[in-house]
Design a protein around this motif. Structure first.
Motif, PDB file in Angstrom:
ATOM      1  N   ALA A   1       0.738  -1.145  -0.037  1.00  0.00           N
ATOM      2  CA  ALA A   1      -0.039  -0.096  -0.134  1.00  0.00           C
ATOM      3  C   ALA A   1       0.926   1.312  -0.019  1.00  0.00           C
ATOM      4  O   ALA A   1       0.636   2.100  -0.637  1.00  0.00           O
ATOM      5  N   SER A   2       2.120   1.282   0.804  1.00  0.00           N
ATOM      6  CA  SER A   2       2.908   2.171   0.770  1.00  0.00           C
ATOM      7  C   SER A   2       3.445   2.627  -0.400  1.00  0.00           C
ATOM      8  O   SER A   2       3.593   3.893  -0.735  1.00  0.00           O
ATOM      9  N   ASN A   3       3.928   1.673  -1.098  1.00  0.00           N
ATOM     10  CA  ASN A   3       4.569   1.912  -2.513  1.00  0.00           C
ATOM     11  C   ASN A   3       3.415   2.253  -3.561  1.00  0.00           C
ATOM     12  O   ASN A   3       3.940   3.117  -4.202  1.00  0.00           O
ATOM     13  N   LEU A   4       2.219   1.954  -3.322  1.00  0.00           N
ATOM     14  CA  LEU A   4       1.335   2.382  -4.314  1.00  0.00           C
ATOM     15  C   LEU A   4       0.756   3.908  -4.048  1.00  0.00           C
ATOM     16  O   LEU A   4       0.612   4.679  -4.894  1.00  0.00           O
ATOM     17  N   VAL A   5       0.832   4.136  -2.579  1.00  0.00           N
ATOM     18  CA  VAL A   5       0.701   5.531  -2.344  1.00  0.00           C
ATOM     19  C   VAL A   5       1.646   6.386  -2.782  1.00  0.00           C
ATOM     20  O   VAL A   5       1.558   7.695  -2.897  1.00  0.00           O
TER      21      VAL A   5
END
Length: 182
Positions: free
Chosen positions: A71-75
């Motif tokens: 999720a952090s990478n997508l954010v």
């Protein structure tokens, strides 16, 4: 057996992972990017996890940090939109967008927070993304420093120093109005 150990052999078991963690991932992404992107990014998180489920190391145990890492990478891909949102909040003096103003239950709690929200948004926008990511995983997603490090694929010491830096900058930006636990 960990929650993802059986998922590579039996994809239908991945449903349990989704059911267990979707709300937390969605809430974290919504706080980072706003509700407009949250559902798409949270769903993309689980699509990515499903596609990569065979590469998950069951020795890691709980899939939660791994999912927050995805999720952090997508954010991070949406960081420009996030920065624009913080800047807009700062320009609005910390006032939430109109669409949320009709929630009467939340108004009382927002009165105190509104006084510092604009400065908080400005301070968050000013943090480099790697530092902001650690802070928000700990503060908003409720991960430990170790879990945040795992989620971001960085050493624990790096996560600790980024979190320390973020907390110092938040204290400086907000003055003595808030106390942040170490």
């Amino acid at each position: 057996m960990t929650e993802l150990e059986t998922a590579p052999r039996a994809p239908e078991h991945f449903t349990a992972v989704f059911d267990r963690h979707y709300r937390d991932i969605y809430a974290y992404v919504a706080r980072r990017l706003g509700p407009d992107l949250a559902e798409d990014v949270a769903s993309e998180t689980f699509l990515t996890a499903f596609d990569r489920r065979q590469s998950y190391d069951p020795a890691r145990g709980d899939a939660r940090p791994w999912l927050f890492g995805i999720a952090s990478n997508l954010v991070a891909r949406h960081v420009r939109a996030e920065s624009r949102r913080y800047k807009a909040l700062a320009r609005a003096g910390g006032r939430e967008p109109r669409e949320t103003e009709f929630h009467a239950d939340a108004i009382a709690g927002r009165l105190d927070a509104a006084a510092v929200r604009g400065r908080l948004a400005t301070a968050l926008a000013g943090l480099p993304e790697p530092v902001r990511a650690v802070l928000l995983l700990v503060a908003w997603a409720g991960l430990s420093q170790q879990e945040a490090a795992e989620a971001l694929g960085i050493p624990a010491g790096t996560a600790r120093s980024r979190l320390h830096r973020a907390r110092q900058e938040m204290r400086q930006a907000l003055g003595a109005e808030i106390e942040m636990d170490e």
